[in-house]
Design an enzyme around this catalytic site. Structure first.
Site: not given
Ligand code: NAD
Ligand code: 022
Ligand code: ZN
Length: 375
Positions: A40-42, A62-63, A92, A95, A98, A106, A110, A169, A370
């Site tokens: 995954c991206h992270t 993480h996946e 948990c 906390c 939760c 949770c 952390r 994820c 993926r």
């Molecule tokens: P990805 O690279 O597969 O997809 C991103 C898409 O966005 C691509 O298709 C790309 O062409 C498009 N894009 C780029 N610039 C753009 C723009 N200006 N306008 C419209 N589209 C645009 O990435 P992903 O795996 O789908 O992840 C997306 C994001 O989600 C990442 O930042 C990732 O870290 C995040 N994420 C967050 C969480 C969370 O819990 N919040 C969990 C997982 C992933």
């Molecule tokens: C997963 N992520 C992006 C792509 N795949 C992702 C990254 C960060 C978070 C969630 C998903 C995130 C959001 C908010 C937090 N995190 C903070 C959570 C908190 O402080 O309670 C986050 C998480 C884990 C970690 C860092 C940031 C870590 O384990 N290092 C959930």
């Molecule tokens: Zn992820």
């Protein structure tokens, strides 16, 4: 014990696949044989060195999905042989977070999770006597890993590891953002920005929720057919629309006597702060909600005019789709097994552990949705 792992030795360097030492589970911990893991991206964000909190050397990932092979003292909720998905957001159930029922974040483990160690402050992984950091509490880029009991979700045993690992994820994040964070209702008009591994799962979550209009926005036309495959009803190329993107989306979503326009719900799945602004401003005055899913670069800031919020738009963010892992992940696995959601077509590439660096290349080249490593 000796385990096979991909070690992140330093920022910007490829992973090194090698044998490392893993200590058995201590009190409250479980040993999991990882059968498959998504990339995954992270993982890429940390490996690249762009993550200021990234620690090296470390075992990323993480996946995952796998089987419990040993449990430490005091473990009661899980037993040897159980099939599990590791949780980077644990649950948990004790906390304040939760118990609040208001968040899935949770706090039980952390601080140690962020420091790359187990809750007792030590690492289970080492190489040549030198400590390796854990990552996101999960470290799934190894064929065995140790996790706190509260950081595994028990799943049904007939679910294929090489598919349901993605629920650890991407799938849960996308679907959960729709169902848990936005709580999208039947008939809603929605816009999804970024049709990658997260955005496509938002789209299938919107289809599940019964959204009437699902507009996908991407800069890459090849994403149009991908979006349609999972329920997207309209596609907009952001590059072609240029500065007219927001008015164009508002126009597409116009309805009712006042012809105001704007989406009921929008989702940023890009991590680009300019897109986050577009997503907020493309939501409907008075009630539009915009959900930030994408993770922006360190130090980035979002901007809009306060007027956008004063006139009733809401900005929200979501981690792991607002899902409570031990409670919600088994249900999502059931949805997959029952055919309510799809995963298989999104897993565009699989590889054995020695080829894991190819998954990062495919991600950089934008060729994969993926990639999954099968151990
Ligand atoms: P990805 O690279 O597969 O997809 C991103 C898409 O966005 C691509 O298709 C790309 O062409 C498009 N894009 C780029 N610039 C753009 C723009 N200006 N306008 C419209 N589209 C645009 O990435 P992903 O795996 O789908 O992840 C997306 C994001 O989600 C990442 O930042 C990732 O870290 C995040 N994420 C967050 C969480 C969370 O819990 N919040 C969990 C997982 C992933
Ligand atoms: C997963 N992520 C992006 C792509 N795949 C992702 C990254 C960060 C978070 C969630 C998903 C995130 C959001 C908010 C937090 N995190 C903070 C959570 C908190 O402080 O309670 C986050 C998480 C884990 C970690 C860092 C940031 C870590 O384990 N290092 C959930
Ligand atoms: Zn992820």
């Amino acid at each position: 014990m000796d385990v096979r792992a991909a070690v992140a030795v330093a920022a910007g360097k490829p992973l090194e696949v090698t044998t490392v030492k893993l200590e058995g589970p201590k009190a409250g911990e479980v040993l999991v044989e990882i059968k498959a893991t998504g990339i995954c991206h992270t993982d890429e964000f940390t490996l690249s060195g762009a993550d200021p909190e990234g620690l090296f050397p470390a075992i990323l990932g993480h996946e995952g999905a796998g089987v419990i092979v040993d449990i430490g003292p005091g473990v009661t909720s899980i037993k040897k042989g159980d099939h599990v998905i590791p949780l980077y957001t644990p649950e948990c159930r004790q906390c304040p977070s939760c118990l609040s029922r208001k968040t899935n974040l949770c706090t039980a483990i952390r601080s140690t999770q962020g420091q790359g160690v187990m809750p007792d402050g030590t690492s289970r992984f080492s190489i040549g006597g030198k400590k390796l950091h854990h990552y996101m509490g999960t470290s799934t880029f190894a064929n065995f890993t140790v996790l706190p009991e509260i950081a595994v979700a028990k799943i049904r045993e007939d679910a294929p590891f090489d598919k349901v690992c993605y629920i650890g994820c991407g799938v849960t994040t996308g679907i959960g953002a729709v169902l848990n964070t936005a709580k999208v209702e039947t008939g809603a008009k929605c816009v999804v920005f970024g049709l990658g591994g997260i955005g496509l799962n938002v789209i299938q979550g919107l289809r599940l929720a019964g959204a009437s209009m699902i507009i996908g926005v991407d800069i890459n036309d090849s994403k149009k057919s991908w979006g349609e495959r999972f329920g997207m009803t309209h596609f907009v190329n952001a590059t072609q629309a240029g500065n007219d993107l927001v008015p164009h989306l508002v126009n597409m979503t116009k309805s009712g006597a006042d012809q105001i326009g704007g989406a009921d719900y929008t989702f940023d799945c890009t991590g680009n702060v300019k897109v986050m602004r577009q997503a907020l401003e493309a939501s409907h005055r008075g009630w539009g909600q915009s959900i930030i899913i994408g993770v922006a670069p360190a130090g980035a800031e979002i901007a809009t005019r306060p007027f956008q919020l004063v006139t009733g738009r809401t900005w929200k963010g979501t981690a792991f789709g607002g899902a409570r892992g031990r409670t919600d992940v088994p249900t999502i696995v059931d949805w997959y097994m029952d055919g309510k959601i799809e995963i298989d077509p999104m897993i565009t590439h699989t590889m054995p552990l020695p080829d894991i660096n190819k998954a990062f290349d495919l991600m950089h080249e934008g060729k994969s949705i993926r990639s999954v490593v099968i151990f």
